[in-house]
Design a protein around this motif. Sequence first.
Motif, PDB file in Angstrom:
ATOM      1  N   SER A  98       0.834  -1.206   0.000  1.00  0.00           N
ATOM      2  CA  SER A  98       0.000   0.000   0.000  1.00  0.00           C
ATOM      3  C   SER A  98       0.869   1.256   0.000  1.00  0.00           C
ATOM      4  CB  SER A  98      -0.919   0.014   1.221  1.00  0.00           C
ATOM      5  OG  SER A  98      -0.219   0.436   2.371  1.00  0.00           O
ATOM      6  N   PRO A  99       0.372   2.340  -0.634  1.00  0.00           N
ATOM      7  CA  PRO A  99       1.143   3.595  -0.647  1.00  0.00           C
ATOM      8  C   PRO A  99       1.471   4.095   0.766  1.00  0.00           C
ATOM      9  CG  PRO A  99      -0.625   3.703  -2.250  1.00  0.00           C
ATOM     10  CD  PRO A  99      -0.832   2.427  -1.462  1.00  0.00           C
ATOM     11  N   VAL A 100       0.554   3.937   1.691  1.00  0.00           N
ATOM     12  CA  VAL A 100       0.798   4.390   3.069  1.00  0.00           C
ATOM     13  C   VAL A 100       1.930   3.590   3.696  1.00  0.00           C
ATOM     14  CG1 VAL A 100      -0.205   4.536   5.382  1.00  0.00           C
ATOM     15  CG2 VAL A 100      -1.550   5.240   3.397  1.00  0.00           C
ATOM     16  N   GLU A 101       1.901   2.288   3.511  1.00  0.00           N
ATOM     17  CA  GLU A 101       2.944   1.428   4.068  1.00  0.00           C
ATOM     18  C   GLU A 101       4.316   1.762   3.477  1.00  0.00           C
ATOM     19  OE1 GLU A 101       3.921  -3.354   4.463  1.00  0.00           O
ATOM     20  OE2 GLU A 101       1.881  -2.731   3.911  1.00  0.00           O
ATOM     21  N   LYS A 102       4.363   1.987   2.161  1.00  0.00           N
ATOM     22  CA  LYS A 102       5.633   2.347   1.505  1.00  0.00           C
ATOM     23  C   LYS A 102       6.165   3.671   2.044  1.00  0.00           C
ATOM     24  CE  LYS A 102       3.808   1.584  -2.561  1.00  0.00           C
ATOM     25  NZ  LYS A 102       3.505   1.436  -3.976  1.00  0.00           N
ATOM     26  N   GLN A 103       5.259   4.649   2.178  1.00  0.00           N
ATOM     27  CA  GLN A 103       5.696   5.954   2.652  1.00  0.00           C
ATOM     28  C   GLN A 103       6.192   5.871   4.092  1.00  0.00           C
ATOM     29  OE1 GLN A 103       3.223   9.237   1.572  1.00  0.00           O
ATOM     30  NE2 GLN A 103       4.300  10.679   2.898  1.00  0.00           N
ATOM     31  N   GLU A 104       5.476   5.145   4.929  1.00  0.00           N
ATOM     32  CA  GLU A 104       5.903   5.009   6.329  1.00  0.00           C
ATOM     33  C   GLU A 104       7.264   4.323   6.431  1.00  0.00           C
ATOM     34  OE1 GLU A 104       2.591   3.005   8.178  1.00  0.00           O
ATOM     35  OE2 GLU A 104       1.499   4.892   8.485  1.00  0.00           O
ATOM     36  N   LYS A 105       7.473   3.282   5.623  1.00  0.00           N
ATOM     37  CA  LYS A 105       8.758   2.578   5.636  1.00  0.00           C
ATOM     38  C   LYS A 105       9.876   3.514   5.194  1.00  0.00           C
ATOM     39  CE  LYS A 105      11.025  -1.583   3.973  1.00  0.00           C
ATOM     40  NZ  LYS A 105      11.872  -1.615   2.846  1.00  0.00           N
ATOM     41  N   TRP A 106       9.644   4.262   4.109  1.00  0.00           N
ATOM     42  CA  TRP A 106      10.655   5.191   3.603  1.00  0.00           C
ATOM     43  C   TRP A 106      10.953   6.278   4.643  1.00  0.00           C
ATOM     44  CZ3 TRP A 106      10.760  10.433   2.534  1.00  0.00           C
ATOM     45  CH2 TRP A 106      11.864  10.884   1.797  1.00  0.00           C
ATOM     46  N   GLU A 107       9.895   6.848   5.230  1.00  0.00           N
ATOM     47  CA  GLU A 107      10.089   7.898   6.242  1.00  0.00           C
ATOM     48  C   GLU A 107      10.888   7.387   7.430  1.00  0.00           C
ATOM     49  OE1 GLU A 107       6.127   9.196   7.130  1.00  0.00           O
ATOM     50  OE2 GLU A 107       5.991  10.415   5.321  1.00  0.00           O
ATOM     51  N   SER A 108      10.629   6.145   7.853  1.00  0.00           N
ATOM     52  CA  SER A 108      11.363   5.618   9.003  1.00  0.00           C
ATOM     53  C   SER A 108      12.856   5.440   8.688  1.00  0.00           C
ATOM     54  CB  SER A 108      10.765   4.301   9.474  1.00  0.00           C
ATOM     55  OG  SER A 108      11.024   3.260   8.556  1.00  0.00           O
ATOM     56  N   GLU A 109      13.163   5.244   7.419  1.00  0.00           N
ATOM     57  CA  GLU A 109      14.562   5.087   7.034  1.00  0.00           C
ATOM     58  C   GLU A 109      15.272   6.419   6.817  1.00  0.00           C
ATOM     59  OE1 GLU A 109      17.208   2.970   3.519  1.00  0.00           O
ATOM     60  OE2 GLU A 109      15.142   2.305   3.853  1.00  0.00           O
ATOM     61  N   TYR A 110      14.574   7.409   6.254  1.00  0.00           N
ATOM     62  CA  TYR A 110      15.233   8.646   5.841  1.00  0.00           C
ATOM     63  C   TYR A 110      14.900   9.886   6.666  1.00  0.00           C
ATOM     64  CZ  TYR A 110      16.898   6.235   1.701  1.00  0.00           C
ATOM     65  OH  TYR A 110      17.513   5.364   0.854  1.00  0.00           O
TER      66      TYR A 110
END
Length: 136
Positions: free
Chosen positions: A122-134
Amino acid sequence: METKNMELMYQQIANYLVDMIPEEWDKIYLYAEYREGYKKVFFYYYPENKSKPIYSLDIIDIFNIDEDDFDRLENELYSCLTNLWLEFSKQEQESWSHLTYILDSNGKMKINYGYDDLSEISPVEKQEKWESEYIK
């Protein structure tokens, strides 16, 4: 491999980002995802001398800027990233599915390409994962 076109595209991405941010900044983190029929781009930037990042979709709400101008720049940014994605095919390189573009205020840039199939996430899951990394 002809890198002049890609270097020009990287610089254009930087120029659009700089034009979209209405204040001095230290660092920009951009996420772009591309596949046939799907595009998503957003970024965060850290204002100069501040520790809290600003999300690209919040810029219009925070600052008194012309929404049409901002939308035009955003469309140009999308177009530039699309051209970068297409350039990979032209250069007979594997097309990336997503990238992270990091730009420092001194002009130093770093690009991390990803090639995973993200279509089932899901777009939300992808964004949350990316935000947690960067985004710290």
